[in-house]
Design an enzyme around this catalytic site. Structure first.
Site, PDB file in Angstrom:
ATOM      1  CB  THR A 112      -7.438   5.587  -5.177  1.00  0.00           C
ATOM      2  OG1 THR A 112      -6.172   6.130  -5.518  1.00  0.00           O
ATOM      3  CG2 THR A 112      -7.376   4.867  -4.055  1.00  0.00           C
ATOM      4  CB  SER A 118      -0.336   6.731   0.362  1.00  0.00           C
ATOM      5  OG  SER A 118      -1.636   6.616   0.099  1.00  0.00           O
TER       6      SER A 118
END
Length: 594
Positions: free
Chosen positions: A414, A478
């Protein structure tokens, strides 16, 4: 119940949940309690650290971009110098990151964005999280009655969610942009057409061949492994397909991504994938919406800490950890001591226990956000922590329903960017395509995400549904946790966030403690050795002096493991006359500014 905080000179559009006085259910540490069950997690880290080296604090007087690649940070900084706003710079930075750091984020993925508008004293968040196609259901990842393993599930079309990052950025630009939309694409287009050197980190990840799909699926295979060999560091790489798509989006708007030829190409790639064909449709793409949500905030000492609401579990978990730790005299404790690691780990265990039970897409499940962040509930959670022993009990927050706890694997591929512009506006944005190089499917020069594997692959545990199960139109939970901190005068103090999968929560919380309690500058905070606990085991960062604590922590009952912990924090602290920025030494990030 919604309540806005109005303080003299400050009218923030966020929900100060910790001030609510609501009834809730707790379990006293002296009563019978539900065990905090360790949860199995993926242990392999696909990106090993290249050796932790400290970096130096960066200072600029007016504006700053801290992002994961030199080319991206410099591109964002040029937008700021041209009079662009923080969100203008974020758009350019993201477009460049998707080109030069394709393993971590891009327009085929999603993002959570915190935006601070200084002149209006307004905090807003944009949820650009991916959604499951309408045709997806709880047993999406079941094959002949057997639930697929994560390594089987992530490759190909089945794991692809509707990308959200461009829609969220476009919505934010309509509200907070200064420069024309088309102007924000030129940096990425030029780099894609002229070429850029492949970074050492990208080359290393390609050489590891971690993503099976990338080596099997066209056109990604030919792009990243020409003649069967992984791209080498330093090789000049061009991406004309990406440049051509960006030109269309710049000229026609974000609809050129979600409709027309690009949408048809995405649907074809997913539905006709050679591995795990999926159900993404043109309607799924055309009807995708980003949501503007209220931030969630709690008081911490003299500060206020704000983050993303669900479907982010990162915001809740970071705030829970800080709310629990607020009951302990951290400023008097020694960083990198066994006692401090123990206390931090116990706060993390409690936060992860709640996360795995209760947090999911609020459009599909009742998430007890107010109960989880209620000041009295957090005080009760803190009371469960023994200074000598591990925690063995947990309570139940207000509004919670009996649901099964189930993990979902999130990998550290990420990216995070922190930006403050010359007017004092700020962006904290965490963005991802999930696994390293996503699903392995490539369309028009960008990779498609595999975010649907952030759902629990197993929809039921016994007689109970898992909150974070797959459902059509749903957003997977998430751990991304973009954060902003405000000082006692309600002025912006800190912009921070990190990649790192589910470990993001630990990385961000430890950095907040370092700055707010230990009075470290942001670079000192990011240089600190990492330790994490996800209610599974205690990880100590390899190659650091934390490993000297292994014996003491093992004696306390911890399952201690020494491993690489690859955070990628980027932070900006706002001082009276300047900005101080930091990039995590574990990755290739850079701070640019003027």
């Amino acid at each position: 119940m919604k309540r806005y905080l109005h303080v003299s000179g400050y009218s923030a559009r966020y929900l100060l949940l910790a001030t609510l006085s609501l009834p809730f259910i707790v379990v006293s540490p002296l009563q019978a309690a539900t065990p905090v069950t360790p949860i199995a997690q993926e242990t392999r880290e696909p990106e090993a650290a290249t050796g932790l080296q400290t970096q130096q604090l960066t200072r600029y007087p007016k504006a700053m971009v801290a992002a994961a690649h030199t080319l991206a940070s410099d591109a964002g900084q040029r937008i700021l110098q041209a009079g662009g706003s923080a969100i203008d710079a974020a758009i350019t930075t993201q477009l460049v990151l998707g080109l030069v750091e394709p393993q971590s984020s891009g327009i085929g993925g999603g993002a959570f964005i915190l935006h601070w508008q200084a002149d209006k004293q307004e905090l807003t968040t944009f949820d650009g999280r991916e959604t499951a196609p309408a045709a997806a259901g709880p047993y999406l990842f079941a094959d002949n009655g057997q639930v697929m393993s994560w390594r089987e599930a992530y490759v190909g079309g089945k794991s692809v969610g509707v990308p959200g990052v461009l829609r969220a950025l476009a919505d934010a630009h309509q509200r907070y942009g200064n420069l024309p939309w088309a102007d924000l694409f030129s940096e990425a287009i030029q780099l894609a057409e002229q070429g850029f050197p492949v970074s050492e980190r990208t080359a290393k990840q390609l050489a590891m061949r971690w993503n099976q799909g990338l080596t099997q699926l066209s056109p990604a295979k030919a792009f990243f492994y020409p003649a069967g060999e992984a791209l080498a560091a330093g090789k000049v790489l061009k991406n004309p397909d990406y440049a051509a798509l960006l030109r269309r989006i710049a000229a026609e708007g974000v609809s050129a991504f979600y409709e027309g030829a690009n949408a048809q190409a995405m649907v074809q790639a997913v539905q006709q994938a050679a591995i795990n064909p999926g159900t993404l449709s043109l309607t799924d793409l055309a009807t995708y919406r980003a949501y503007e949500r209220e931030a969630i905030c709690i008081p911490y000492r003299v500060y206020h800490i704000c983050g993303m609401a669900p479907p982010s579990s990162g915001g809740i978990a970071v705030l829970q950890m800080m709310g629990i730790l607020a009951h302990f005299p951290l400023a008097e404790m020694t960083p990198r001591s066994a006692e401090t690691v123990h206390l931090f780990s116990q706060a993390a265990r409690l936060a992860f226990a709640d996360r795995d039970h209760y947090v999911a897409d609020p459009a599909f499940s009742t998430v007890p956000v107010a109960g989880l962040l209620d000041a009295d509930y957090l005080q009760q959670r803190a009371a469960l922590i023994s200074v000598k022993d591990q925690t063995h009990s947990a309570g139940l927050p207000q509004g919670a329903k009996p649901l099964a706890a189930a993990p979902a694997i999130e990998f550290p591929n990420t990216s995070h960017l922190s930006i403050v512009d010359a007017a004092g506006n700020a962006v904290s944005m965490t963005t991802s395509i999930e696994n390293v190089f996503g699903s392995g499917l490539m369309v028009n020069g960008f990779l498609l995400n595999n975010q649907l594997t952030d759902f629990s692959l197993t929809p039921r545990e016994g007689d109970l549904w898992v909150a974070n199960r797959v459902e059509g139109g749903k957003r997977p939970r998430s751990s991304m946790a973009p954060i902003m901190v405000f000082d006692a005068d309600k002025q912006l103090k800190l912009v921070i966030g990190s990649p790192g999968g589910s470990r993001i929560i630990n990385y961000v919380a430890l950095s907040l403690v370092a700055v707010l309690d230990w009075q470290m500058d942001v670079q000192q905070a990011l240089n600190l050795p990492r330790h994490t606990h996800r209610n599974d085991y205690l990880a100590l960062e390899a190659g650091t002096d934390l490993i000297e604590l292994q014996a003491a922590l093992s004696a306390m009952g911890y399952d201690v493991r020494v491993q690489d912990l690859n955070s990628g924090l980027h932070a900006i602290e706002v001082k009276e006359s300047l900005l101080e920025g930091a990039a995590d030494p574990r990755r290739e990030g850079k701070v640019s500014g003027f």
